[in-house]
Design a protein around this motif. Structure first.
Motif, PDB file in Angstrom:
ATOM      1  N   UNK B 269      39.986 -16.212  55.360  1.00 18.72           N
ATOM      2  CA  UNK B 269      39.018 -15.846  54.319  1.00 18.72           C
ATOM      3  C   UNK B 269      39.371 -14.488  53.702  1.00 18.72           C
ATOM      4  N   UNK B 270      39.798 -13.542  54.555  1.00 19.27           N
ATOM      5  CA  UNK B 270      40.181 -12.226  54.042  1.00 19.27           C
ATOM      6  C   UNK B 270      41.384 -12.358  53.114  1.00 19.27           C
ATOM      7  N   UNK B 271      42.368 -13.164  53.507  1.00 18.24           N
ATOM      8  CA  UNK B 271      43.558 -13.358  52.673  1.00 18.24           C
ATOM      9  C   UNK B 271      43.179 -13.986  51.332  1.00 18.24           C
ATOM     10  N   UNK B 272      42.371 -15.049  51.398  1.00 25.39           N
ATOM     11  CA  UNK B 272      41.996 -15.732  50.154  1.00 25.39           C
ATOM     12  C   UNK B 272      41.236 -14.784  49.226  1.00 25.39           C
ATOM     13  N   UNK B 273      40.324 -13.982  49.789  1.00 26.55           N
ATOM     14  CA  UNK B 273      39.506 -13.129  48.930  1.00 26.55           C
ATOM     15  C   UNK B 273      40.215 -11.836  48.541  1.00 26.55           C
ATOM     16  N   UNK B 274      41.379 -11.597  49.111  1.00 30.30           N
ATOM     17  CA  UNK B 274      42.228 -10.534  48.603  1.00 30.30           C
ATOM     18  C   UNK B 274      43.026 -11.053  47.410  1.00 30.30           C
ATOM     19  N   UNK B 275      43.358 -12.354  47.435  1.00 31.54           N
ATOM     20  CA  UNK B 275      44.170 -12.954  46.374  1.00 31.54           C
ATOM     21  C   UNK B 275      43.322 -13.416  45.197  1.00 31.54           C
ATOM     22  N   UNK B 276      42.130 -13.935  45.460  1.00 29.55           N
ATOM     23  CA  UNK B 276      41.361 -14.572  44.391  1.00 29.55           C
ATOM     24  C   UNK B 276      40.902 -13.624  43.283  1.00 29.55           C
ATOM     25  N   UNK B 277      40.715 -12.312  43.563  1.00 30.29           N
ATOM     26  CA  UNK B 277      40.368 -11.447  42.422  1.00 30.29           C
ATOM     27  C   UNK B 277      41.526 -11.259  41.449  1.00 30.29           C
ATOM     28  N   UNK B 278      42.727 -11.693  41.787  1.00 31.94           N
ATOM     29  CA  UNK B 278      43.912 -11.459  40.953  1.00 31.94           C
ATOM     30  C   UNK B 278      44.481 -12.782  40.448  1.00 31.94           C
ATOM     31  N   UNK B 279      44.045 -13.472  39.518  1.00 32.32           N
ATOM     32  CA  UNK B 279      42.734 -13.495  38.913  1.00 32.32           C
ATOM     33  C   UNK B 279      42.235 -14.934  38.917  1.00 32.32           C
ATOM     34  N   UNK B 280      42.246 -15.528  40.137  1.00 33.58           N
ATOM     35  CA  UNK B 280      41.963 -16.952  40.310  1.00 33.58           C
ATOM     36  C   UNK B 280      40.494 -17.279  40.151  1.00 33.58           C
TER      37      UNK B 280
END
Ligand SMILES: [K+]
Ligand SMILES: [K+]
Lengths: 447, 447
Positions: B269-280
């Protein structure tokens, strides 16, 4: 050993400046911790004494205890002396004594002064310092006298004199401290044109910086202003007017702020609160009652701040101006960055970016850390963090309720904000054989 | 008359690009307004149809109505086509048809493409476009297939295929749209390693930009990457890892987000929410339940965004890298700005500042306007404003409750964010005889 330490300090004016600041802050904290500094029956924790000393020395004005009701007259004088040292510049003060003692000012001391005043021109520093003191004392004296006359209408003459001196000095130094108690700042004088106008003038004079003041005084003779002075004055006035109009617009119908006031009072309050974020910190209305959009506007004004070599903080008016013209140059496809028909050299533009990004980074880091340590709204922590870094002293009410961790964060922000990125970097940096001011040759001052 | 209009358009590729975008958005809005686009019994207001069309075309994913439960299958396909056009680039799509029809691609069309892909090298554009389409379709096909296989465990095959295609395309295009209903995004799959890893890979591939993808494919042959690709990849991975660590740290004990999860799930979850702001813009946890410090971190990650010429937004990884090294150069007292042993020319550094300041100004203006129109927390409006401008699509829950004025503000932010400052400026600017890309000769792409 002593000689080695002396050499180590002398080798780096920024380091000497930083350590000098630390020493004054520590002395201030110890003095404020003494019972004689407090009203009867009060006691103060070390962290609060340190916070107050940092806030005074860095001319910020954020307070964890209420200045007027918590500290004794002795405590108030300690704060005022710290403000005076931090504001007019403790290096300038040191030279003042040197001048009085007819000692020759050494190159080392002049270098320290140069750093302190952010002046690139080594020659004429001494002459400038003498003038700095003259101007500062003259303006403070005039301000204090006028405040005293006004306060005599409300209180006995002795007290009016005491209040007059404290607020004249505090406001000119953009210190944000007041004696009116209960965290009310100047709110008793919200409808007083005299106090409003006098405060605004003192804030502007303190925030323009001594270089501009000297330039203005010589204007009668020279009939010309330097690029630096022109830019500082233009940006100051422009932000002042635009800010006041936006505040008037946002708060016109806010019943907790401008709403209940008459039209003239609305305009005075809007003008004062457009000027006070840059970076005076006195208020006549409750900042926490302002609309969110207005608070955000104040955050932006605080971040921009005043002019270099002044009693205030922020990224500075000239930095802001250089960034704006750099952006315009790119949009126009121009090679050169031009400001008022002067080309700004690349190095200066880069310095402007550096100051801005570094300041932004510090405010962001401070805001994020406060988000973790404090249980407060995001606007609250952003506002307090910016206010501390830009040494403004405005508060939405968070500071008196801070955790100890939060107090330490604000102490660091105030300290870093007052010294600025370059002084800090050269003070701690391992190598500083090629400090930036050696390269400098332009006519405009950044940061 | 027609010829004049054609000449006027041809004279300015940015203008053609902007107007093309507007045309597609309007067609999309009209299609989404049709009853056939809606589930039975639903009706949609014009402003909401326009908002959805802008959000899809600008691959943002902010939604005023719940995509899964509000729109019909036809409506979903309209959204997906808009996403595909906006993501892979409508100009690229235009050329795709041109190539299929064996028509020669004119210089004008190549110039438009150049603007669209933010490419400075006019030659090889055509070859690149052919590749862009190949890569995009290949990755989308692979992603859709893998999603379909996974969804077949949860739903009938037909529906799994439909969901597989929609989410494969949506996630690769960083569009942020989902069909799972009730604004839950992918939260059903919070503990699913397959969905998490597949999503992260698709987001990264979409966000690196086609130039980097092409560079990576050719790596086997060339054994070297361009400076641009190296910087884009390094910054992407660095922010990904640092962001995940900070999120893990901030949210570890938050019972509303990572708290109840096992260690492995926490990390996913931490990995996904580190990636999703850029800009998914897809999520598996409720963004509004994140701690304030984490939300602020996401705002910063959103603002930085992805790489140039990609399906995402923000100031871009390369812009961020150039700013950082420019600041470091000033601190070191160096003349040149050096990035991975390449000197960055002054023009590029200025362009990086311009993109950043302009973007900052837009986000600040949007935040301030939303502060006035919406009755919401400051973090809420700052978050939504940044999410819209960086075409991310994450939301703390404000968007579905927006006033009409707020919707218009976000529509403008998404539109300006997708086109970027330079396209916008040259599209509306009266003079553009010396557009920036004519001067450009560097190896790194800014903005
Ligand atoms: K202050
Ligand atoms: K998105």
């Amino acid at each position: 050993m002593y000689k080695q330490a002396k050499g180590w300090l002398a080798s780096s004016p920024p380091r000497a400046l930083t350590l000098g600041f630390v020493a004054i802050i520590l002395v201030g904290a110890i003095l404020l911790k003494l019972p004689i500094s407090l009203k009867d029956g009060q006691s103060i924790r070390w962290i609060d004494a340190l916070f107050t000393s940092v806030s005074a020395t860095c001319v910020t004005g954020l307070v964890v205890v209420d200045t007027g009701t918590f500290f004794s007259v002795f405590g108030h004088w300690v704060i005022l002396v710290l403000v005076q040292i931090g504001g007019v510049g403790f290096m300038t003060m040191g030279t003042l004594f040197a001048l009085f003692l007819r000692r020759k000012v050494s190159l080392k001391e002049r270098l320290i002064l140069q750093e302190s005043l952010n002046q690139n021109n080594l020659e004429g520093i001494i002459r400038l310092v003498r003038r700095v003191i003259n101007y500062a004392l003259t303006i403070e004296l005039a301000g204090s006298l006028l405040f005293t006359l006004r306060f005599m209408l409300d209180m006995p003459p002795g007290r009016a004199l005491y209040y007059g001196i404290f607020h004249g000095v505090s406001i000119f130094n953009n210190a944000g401290f007041d004696l009116f108690g209960d965290y009310r700042s100047m709110s008793n004088y919200i409808s007083d044109p005299f106090v409003n106008i006098l405060s605004i003038i003192l804030i502007i004079l303190g925030g323009l910086g001594f270089v501009v003041l000297a330039d203005l005084v010589e204007y009668r003779r020279n009939r010309r202003l330097s690029l630096h002075s022109k830019v500082a004055i233009c940006v100051t006035l422009l932000l002042f007017v635009v800010g006041a109009i936006v505040i008037l617009l946002f708060e016109f119908t806010n019943e907790k702020t401008l709403g209940p006031l008459g039209t003239a009072d609305k305009i005075f309050a809007a003008l004062l609160h457009s000027m006070t974020p840059r970076s005076a910190g006195i208020t006549t209305i409750d900042v926490s009652s302002l609309r969110q959009a207005t608070q955000f506007l104040l955050v932006i004004l605080m971040f921009i701040g005043v002019s270099p070599g002044s009693t205030g903080g922020g990224i500075k008016t000239t930095t802001f101006a250089v960034l704006i013209v750099a952006v315009l140059a790119v949009f126009r496809g121009r090679e050169d960055v031009v400001l008022l028909r002067h080309t700004i050299e690349r190095e200066r533009v880069y310095k402007a970016i550096t100051v801005t990004l570094f300041s932004f980074l510090i405010v962001v880091a401070g805001t994020m850390l406060l988000s973790v340590t404090e249980n407060h709204t995001f606007m609250g922590v952003l506002f307090e963090s910016t206010s501390a870094f830009a040494t403004v002293g405005l508060s939405t009410g968070l500071t008196p309720e801070l955790t100890d961790a939060g107090k330490l964060i604000l102490i660091l922000l105030m300290f870093m904000g007052r010294l600025g990125p370059f002084t800090l970097f050269y003070a701690v940096g391992p190598k500083h054989g090629r400090p930036l001011y050696r390269h400098a040759e332009g006519k405009i001052i950044i940061g």
